[in-house]
Design a protein around this motif. Sequence first.
Motif, PDB file in Angstrom:
ATOM      1  N   CYS A 234      11.860  86.697 -43.566  1.00  0.00           N
ATOM      2  CA  CYS A 234      11.673  85.892 -42.341  1.00  0.00           C
ATOM      3  C   CYS A 234      12.987  85.464 -41.703  1.00  0.00           C
ATOM      4  N   GLY A 235      14.103  85.653 -42.408  1.00  0.00           N
ATOM      5  CA  GLY A 235      15.402  85.345 -41.806  1.00  0.00           C
ATOM      6  C   GLY A 235      15.869  83.913 -41.997  1.00  0.00           C
ATOM      7  N   LEU A 236      15.079  83.099 -42.683  1.00  0.00           N
ATOM      8  CA  LEU A 236      15.490  81.704 -42.922  1.00  0.00           C
ATOM      9  C   LEU A 236      16.729  81.670 -43.817  1.00  0.00           C
ATOM     10  N   THR A 237      17.703  80.825 -43.473  1.00  0.00           N
ATOM     11  CA  THR A 237      18.854  80.685 -44.369  1.00  0.00           C
ATOM     12  C   THR A 237      18.626  79.509 -45.313  1.00  0.00           C
ATOM     13  N   TYR A 238      19.395  79.522 -46.404  1.00  0.00           N
ATOM     14  CA  TYR A 238      19.241  78.423 -47.358  1.00  0.00           C
ATOM     15  C   TYR A 238      19.594  77.096 -46.703  1.00  0.00           C
ATOM     16  N   SER A 239      20.599  77.080 -45.827  1.00  0.00           N
ATOM     17  CA  SER A 239      20.939  75.790 -45.189  1.00  0.00           C
ATOM     18  C   SER A 239      19.809  75.298 -44.297  1.00  0.00           C
ATOM     19  N   ASP A 240      19.136  76.241 -43.587  1.00  0.00           N
ATOM     20  CA  ASP A 240      17.974  75.819 -42.778  1.00  0.00           C
ATOM     21  C   ASP A 240      16.963  75.120 -43.670  1.00  0.00           C
ATOM     22  N   PHE A 241      16.704  75.775 -44.808  1.00  0.00           N
ATOM     23  CA  PHE A 241      15.710  75.242 -45.732  1.00  0.00           C
ATOM     24  C   PHE A 241      16.118  73.864 -46.257  1.00  0.00           C
ATOM     25  N   ALA A 242      17.400  73.755 -46.657  1.00  0.00           N
ATOM     26  CA  ALA A 242      17.869  72.482 -47.206  1.00  0.00           C
ATOM     27  C   ALA A 242      17.787  71.381 -46.157  1.00  0.00           C
ATOM     28  N   GLU A 243      17.946  71.769 -44.887  1.00  0.00           N
ATOM     29  CA  GLU A 243      17.901  70.798 -43.793  1.00  0.00           C
ATOM     30  C   GLU A 243      16.485  70.270 -43.571  1.00  0.00           C
ATOM     31  N   THR A 244      15.514  71.194 -43.543  1.00  0.00           N
ATOM     32  CA  THR A 244      14.142  70.792 -43.179  1.00  0.00           C
ATOM     33  C   THR A 244      13.249  70.565 -44.389  1.00  0.00           C
ATOM     34  N   GLY A 245      13.580  71.160 -45.535  1.00  0.00           N
ATOM     35  CA  GLY A 245      12.677  71.101 -46.691  1.00  0.00           C
ATOM     36  C   GLY A 245      11.518  72.067 -46.564  1.00  0.00           C
ATOM     37  N   PHE A 246      11.557  72.931 -45.546  1.00  0.00           N
ATOM     38  CA  PHE A 246      10.467  73.866 -45.311  1.00  0.00           C
ATOM     39  C   PHE A 246      10.878  75.302 -45.620  1.00  0.00           C
ATOM     40  N   MET A 247      10.076  75.988 -46.422  1.00  0.00           N
ATOM     41  CA  MET A 247      10.250  77.411 -46.648  1.00  0.00           C
ATOM     42  C   MET A 247       9.723  78.162 -45.424  1.00  0.00           C
ATOM     43  N   GLY A 248      10.272  79.378 -45.193  1.00  0.00           N
ATOM     44  CA  GLY A 248       9.863  80.126 -44.007  1.00  0.00           C
ATOM     45  C   GLY A 248       8.677  81.047 -44.231  1.00  0.00           C
ATOM     46  N   CYS A 249       8.547  81.556 -45.465  1.00  0.00           N
ATOM     47  CA  CYS A 249       7.449  82.481 -45.757  1.00  0.00           C
ATOM     48  C   CYS A 249       7.306  82.587 -47.278  1.00  0.00           C
ATOM     49  N   ALA A 250       6.284  83.332 -47.701  1.00  0.00           N
ATOM     50  CA  ALA A 250       6.039  83.477 -49.142  1.00  0.00           C
ATOM     51  C   ALA A 250       7.250  84.104 -49.843  1.00  0.00           C
ATOM     52  N   GLU A 251       7.906  85.039 -49.152  1.00  0.00           N
ATOM     53  CA  GLU A 251       9.035  85.768 -49.736  1.00  0.00           C
ATOM     54  C   GLU A 251      10.232  84.838 -50.024  1.00  0.00           C
ATOM     55  N   CYS A 252      10.337  83.736 -49.254  1.00  0.00           N
ATOM     56  CA  CYS A 252      11.446  82.786 -49.462  1.00  0.00           C
ATOM     57  C   CYS A 252      11.492  82.304 -50.911  1.00  0.00           C
ATOM     58  N   TYR A 253      10.304  82.171 -51.520  1.00  0.00           N
ATOM     59  CA  TYR A 253      10.279  81.685 -52.896  1.00  0.00           C
ATOM     60  C   TYR A 253      10.926  82.690 -53.849  1.00  0.00           C
ATOM     61  N   ARG A 254      10.923  83.982 -53.466  1.00  0.00           N
ATOM     62  CA  ARG A 254      11.670  84.970 -54.256  1.00  0.00           C
ATOM     63  C   ARG A 254      13.152  84.882 -53.944  1.00  0.00           C
ATOM     64  N   SER A 255      13.430  84.735 -52.632  1.00  0.00           N
ATOM     65  CA  SER A 255      14.836  84.735 -52.202  1.00  0.00           C
ATOM     66  C   SER A 255      15.592  83.527 -52.751  1.00  0.00           C
ATOM     67  N   PHE A 256      14.958  82.346 -52.717  1.00  0.00           N
ATOM     68  CA  PHE A 256      15.660  81.123 -53.125  1.00  0.00           C
ATOM     69  C   PHE A 256      15.096  80.517 -54.411  1.00  0.00           C
ATOM     70  N   GLY A 257      14.089  81.177 -54.985  1.00  0.00           N
ATOM     71  CA  GLY A 257      13.342  80.593 -56.103  1.00  0.00           C
ATOM     72  C   GLY A 257      14.214  80.096 -57.241  1.00  0.00           C
ATOM     73  N   GLU A 258      15.149  80.976 -57.688  1.00  0.00           N
ATOM     74  CA  GLU A 258      15.967  80.601 -58.851  1.00  0.00           C
ATOM     75  C   GLU A 258      16.837  79.387 -58.527  1.00  0.00           C
ATOM     76  N   THR A 259      17.350  79.354 -57.272  1.00  0.00           N
ATOM     77  CA  THR A 259      18.223  78.250 -56.876  1.00  0.00           C
ATOM     78  C   THR A 259      17.479  76.923 -56.865  1.00  0.00           C
ATOM     79  N   ILE A 260      16.219  76.970 -56.406  1.00  0.00           N
ATOM     80  CA  ILE A 260      15.540  75.680 -56.252  1.00  0.00           C
ATOM     81  C   ILE A 260      14.705  75.288 -57.468  1.00  0.00           C
ATOM     82  N   LYS A 261      14.658  76.160 -58.489  1.00  0.00           N
ATOM     83  CA  LYS A 261      13.880  75.784 -59.678  1.00  0.00           C
ATOM     84  C   LYS A 261      14.249  74.402 -60.224  1.00  0.00           C
ATOM     85  N   PRO A 262      15.547  74.099 -60.351  1.00  0.00           N
ATOM     86  CA  PRO A 262      15.870  72.752 -60.850  1.00  0.00           C
ATOM     87  C   PRO A 262      15.344  71.648 -59.928  1.00  0.00           C
TER      88      PRO A 262
END
Lengths: 354, 169
Positions: free
Chosen positions: B78-106
């Motif tokens: 979906c093109g969402l960047t990690y900073s966008d996500f960190a800013e809003t707290g919103f994931m862009g699509c189901a795939e984001c959880y694969r893209s950023f999943g390991e980073t946000i697990k903690p």
Amino acid sequence: MSSYGMSFAHRKSRWMEGQGPSQDVVISSRIRLARNLKDYPFPPMMTEDKAREVLNLGCEISEALNHEGSAEYSWYPLGKLDSMERQVLIEKHLISPQLLRSAAISGVIISRDEAVSIMVNEEDHFRIQCLFSGMDLEAAWNLADRLDSDIAGHVTYAFDDEFGYLTTCPTNLGTGLRGSVMTHLPGLVLTEQLSRIVSGLSKVGAVVRGLYGEGSQAEGSLYQISNHVTLGHSESEIVDNLNSIVSEVVRRERSAREALLNRNRVKLEDRVYRAYGILTNARSIAASEAIELLSLVRLGVVLGILTHIPIAVFPELIVGTRRASIQQKAGAHLDSDQRDLQRANLIRKRLLAE
Amino acid sequence: MRCEQCEKREATVHIKQMINGELEKFHLCVKCASEHGYFSGSFEPKLPIGDMLGSFLHSAMSDSQARGTTGQTRCPSCGLTYSDFAETGFMGCAECYRSFGETIKPVIKRVHGDFVHRGKCPDPRSKTETEFTISDLKRQLEAAIEKEEFERAAKIRDQLRDLEAGNNE
């Protein structure tokens, strides 16, 4: 007035019936499931075209839920409802204010008895909500579960074996389940125990808010208690846990009321009768004063001080005297002063009719 | 008291919230409180995502920069960047959880105390009960090893071996 006939302001929702277990303390129980579609970007990242496709899916699902041609569920694209009618839906807790942010591309499926509302294109593609009267989280969960499985037969949800249902905000991840129980806690407020209990509840995974979000002193002593965690536990565990938390609050509220009666019955009766006196005589009343007095009268009713008023009057009056509902009922736009007059009339006539 | 957000208007809304086991207090004016969703009039409890989750998310990124996630890391779907996500707290699509999943697990663990789903699945046939138990035990095993509880780990390993042997029959 909506293009679908009678305004929602003239109807009662299922949760407003004043029935169900522990209704002396619990007004309503709600389960919400957050669900997204696998092949669409989540609402904040959707293009308008994609949002319209999801909106069409909402309409199709609404039809599919009507088994064998029943008219149990109706589809309301928000764009087709005027702003006053949208506000009435918020006042009845059938939609969230967030849904209005994208009114042109959002919609809601509402069941005939208004126990079910499924928001489309809110923060998540679907927000399935079931709202019942009294302490009845199980009934709400069972219905939400069934609807969710029905919908899953028509669409492919975004789901991951590890994270569960994938939600737009990670705070809803896993089950996507938020249970909320609306409680009336005047006993704990009057005996000044509430803030201690609120901080205690947060330690066991519950979030407490007022009807409109204030922290310690909520309007009309109305507080909603919700689960915080959505991941790592099954739905039944979350529901059971919230149930036992609320049951404990109910127990404490009842003993606080008992203590108030024992300590100074006349003083409590006096407060209740004074509130009743104002509500049945006032010619103009602001919303904030009305809700505080209605809260005291409700306490009087459940304690048997006032015996002739049915408990279902309270949700009806609390919702019915809000800004939009009051104007839809009057069939006219009213300014703030006119609303205060109308509110006093509505409450006075309703209470004296009993 | 002045509103903590705008620092101009009088704070008339006092919010107490349990965040991560810590009691946080916010003192806001009506305008800022409603902007933060505290006067939503909805049944939905709004958590102060922008502030709390956001700060967790930013710190998660700095922890994981060594492992390759930066603010500019983009979800290929979906093109969402990690900073966008960190800013809003919103994931862009189901795939984001694969893209950023390991980073946000903690972060997920801090919010929920866990990061493994144990509830309903859309298709109950997709995973048998044994498979559920196996994946659950595997996670318990990892956790035991991490905490250096080797005796417990050995027990879990034996249980796993039995289950997996049974599953292959």
